[in-house]
Design a protein around this motif. Structure first.
Motif, short mmCIF file in Angstrom:
data_model
loop_
_atom_site.label_atom_id
_atom_site.label_comp_id
_atom_site.label_asym_id
_atom_site.label_seq_id
_atom_site.Cartn_x
_atom_site.Cartn_y
_atom_site.Cartn_z
N GLN A 19 0.83 -1.20 0.00
CA GLN A 19 0.00 0.00 0.00
C GLN A 19 0.86 1.25 0.00
O GLN A 19 1.87 1.34 0.71
CB GLN A 19 -0.91 0.02 1.24
N GLN A 21 0.42 4.04 1.34
CA GLN A 21 0.47 4.71 2.64
C GLN A 21 1.15 3.87 3.72
O GLN A 21 1.22 4.29 4.88
CB GLN A 21 -0.95 5.06 3.10
N ALA A 22 1.66 2.70 3.34
CA ALA A 22 2.25 1.80 4.35
C ALA A 22 3.45 2.43 5.05
O ALA A 22 3.77 2.06 6.19
CB ALA A 22 2.67 0.48 3.69
N GLN A 69 2.91 9.14 -1.31
CA GLN A 69 2.92 7.68 -1.26
C GLN A 69 4.28 7.14 -1.65
O GLN A 69 4.96 7.69 -2.53
CB GLN A 69 1.85 7.12 -2.19
N ARG A 287 -6.18 -1.61 10.26
CA ARG A 287 -6.13 -1.09 8.90
C ARG A 287 -6.45 0.41 8.88
O ARG A 287 -5.85 1.18 8.13
CB ARG A 287 -7.13 -1.85 8.02
N ASP A 291 -4.70 3.85 7.14
CA ASP A 291 -5.45 4.55 6.10
C ASP A 291 -6.15 5.81 6.58
O ASP A 291 -6.94 6.40 5.83
CB ASP A 291 -6.49 3.60 5.50
N ARG A 298 -11.03 8.71 -0.55
CA ARG A 298 -11.63 7.40 -0.76
C ARG A 298 -13.13 7.33 -0.45
O ARG A 298 -13.82 6.48 -1.02
CB ARG A 298 -10.88 6.35 0.08
N GLY A 356 -10.99 -3.23 3.01
CA GLY A 356 -10.24 -3.46 1.78
C GLY A 356 -11.09 -3.51 0.54
O GLY A 356 -10.69 -4.11 -0.47
N ASP A 359 -9.27 -2.33 -2.45
CA ASP A 359 -7.98 -2.96 -2.73
C ASP A 359 -8.05 -3.69 -4.07
O ASP A 359 -9.13 -4.08 -4.53
CB ASP A 359 -7.61 -3.95 -1.63
N SER A 363 -9.57 -9.13 0.14
CA SER A 363 -9.07 -8.81 1.48
C SER A 363 -9.90 -9.53 2.54
O SER A 363 -10.80 -8.95 3.15
CB SER A 363 -9.12 -7.30 1.72
N ALA A 392 -0.27 -5.58 3.11
CA ALA A 392 -0.43 -4.13 3.16
C ALA A 392 0.79 -3.49 3.82
O ALA A 392 1.30 -2.46 3.37
CB ALA A 392 -1.70 -3.77 3.92
N THR A 393 1.27 -4.07 4.92
CA THR A 393 2.55 -3.70 5.52
C THR A 393 3.35 -4.97 5.74
O THR A 393 2.78 -6.07 5.84
CB THR A 393 2.38 -2.97 6.86
#
Length: 440
Positions: A19, A21-22, A69, A287, A291, A298, A356, A359, A363, A392-393
């Motif tokens: 991701q 933003q991770a 990002q 999560r 986010d 979003r 998610g 995504d 997810s 995601a991370t």
């Protein structure tokens, strides 16, 4: 006859996760982009989980919202995997390499050298390059699709010929006679096509698996044709719709059969992006931590999925009764049906997004058992030979290996140890050296 076991792989990304933003996640150091030890830890985690391989996507250019990002790819797949291969002993690696903007001799040399140094654990994801941002870095305009794939066929054919140009018994090493090589077994290939050519030979001996595995991540008629002829791994689309994914897998298998190969030699992988916690609520909270800055962009996107006009200022309020009555899944977005289902359960827009729903891979959400249930259902539905963990991370990889893998093993769905030492053995595909004689 032994029971068929699922295969697992994971993504090798920029050091934060897949991701964008991770990099802001609490468990990540903001400088992980250049810390190879983070990548080493991921590779060792994958090896502890008996994964078949780590998959390294690549994009040769700058794209997306780079101000906010992190890049999605490693600094350079081949350079990074050179380090990871040295720090592991069993897990395989597949790196992306463009067939459009490389020469066959360079590509053949890099991948075979790494295959030898890793003792037979390397694969090449052979892709064409069509993104204008990447193409501009090579001073060109985007080439027509037919031309790109024509060149790709030539590239793989020549690369495999180069891989086989050092005979398997050419290395004599006889100290008494002074003969190092049998030169009758090391011969030029003198092979070329419309776009590229190479004389050869490539002076690198075979690895324990012969030569690198070829993978393919392209779709459509051209991508299926390429995968069917050469690939041992196909990285397919990722969807909650099992019927659609199973149909795509069958299309790849049919392409391999039509090329004169055994369909079982092409292993189809589909992606998933688990959201894990001891409960569903905890998983959603984790999560949302990553986010929390994305709601302004979003929430309106979620509204488009549901046919509603949603305001980010109301991201923490469940949808009203009238909104739920008028909400409809967007037929043009296959993810929207799941978003609508979650909205009906009373979650807020921010929480729906944390499931998610936007995504690019399914997810599954919740405790380890829920993640294992999803994989079991998908595997037993026959949608894939293997599943590609898109974490995601990076911390999720540890959680998955320590908590989900033992459940899959206990259920008899996943092996408890490697059955060999090479990538081909992990995948259950035959050894190959040089070109496949079945493929004209």
């Amino acid at each position: 006859m032994s029971q068929k076991m699922m295969l697992l792989s994971a993504t090798l990304s920029s050091g934060y996760g897949v991701q964008g933003q991770a990099w802001r996640a609490p468990e990540n150091d903001t400088r992980n982009l250049t810390d190879v030890e983070v990548q080493v830890k991921l590779a060792q985690t994958a090896e502890r989980g008996k994964f078949a391989f780590l998959f390294a996507p690549d994009f040769p250019g700058a794209r997306g919202d780079m101000e906010n990002q992190a890049p999605a790819s490693t600094l350079d797949p081949i350079v990074t995997l050179s380090v990871l291969a040295h720090e592991t002993t069993r897990v395989g690696f597949i790196a992306t390499g463009s067939t459009t903007y490389n020469e066959p001799y360079n590509l053949a040399r890099q991948f075979k050298a790494l295959d030898v140094l890793s003792r037979g654990r390397m694969g090449w994801n052979a892709v064409t390059t069509s993104d204008p941002i990447a193409v501009a870095n090579y001073g060109e305009q985007v080439r027509p699709r037919a031309e790109r794939y024509e060149r790709a066929h030539e590239m793989i054919t020549i690369v495999q010929a180069l891989w086989g140009s050092w005979g398997e018994d050419a290395w004599v090493g006889d100290v008494d006679t002074g003969q190092f090589l049998d030169m009758d077994q090391i011969q030029p290939i003198n092979l070329g096509g419309k776009h590229i050519a190479s004389r050869g030979p490539l002076v690198i001996p075979p690895s324990e698996q012969g030569q690198p595995v070829v993978a393919s991540a392209g779709g459509g008629e051209y991508g299926l044709g390429l995968a069917g002829r050469y690939a041992s791994v196909a990285v397919g689309s990722s969807t909650y719709d099992f019927a659609t994914t199973r149909q795509e897998r069958e299309m790849y298998r049919s392409a391999a059969h039509q090329a004169g190969r055994d369909a079982d030699e092409l292993k189809y992988f589909t992606g998933f992006m688990p959201i894990m916690g001891s409960t569903v609520e905890e998983a959603i909270r984790r999560r949302m931590q990553m986010d929390e800055h994305l709601a302004p962009q979003r929430v309106p996107m979620l509204g488009q999925m549901l046919g509603l006009s949603l305001d980010a200022s109301r991201a923490d309020q469940p949808l009203s009764g009238p909104q739920l009555e008028s909400a409809r899944a967007n037929p043009a977005d296959p993810r929207s049906s799941r978003a609508l289902e979650i909205a009906y359960q009373g979650w807020t827009p921010r929480e729906i997004l944390a499931h998610g729903v936007i995504d690019y891979a399914p997810s599954p959400v919740g405790p380890p058992e829920a993640i294992a249930d999803y994989l079991q259902d998908a595997f037993e539905a026959g949608i894939a030979d293997g599943f590609w963990l898109q974490q995601a991370t990076y911390a999720i990889a540890d959680d998955f290996v320590d908590e989900v893998v033992p459940i899959l093993q206990k259920r008899g769905l996943y092996h408890r140890d490697y059955q060999g030492s090479t990538l081909r053995e992990h995948l259950g595909v035959p050894r190959q050296y040089g070109q496949d004689p079945r493929v004209s």
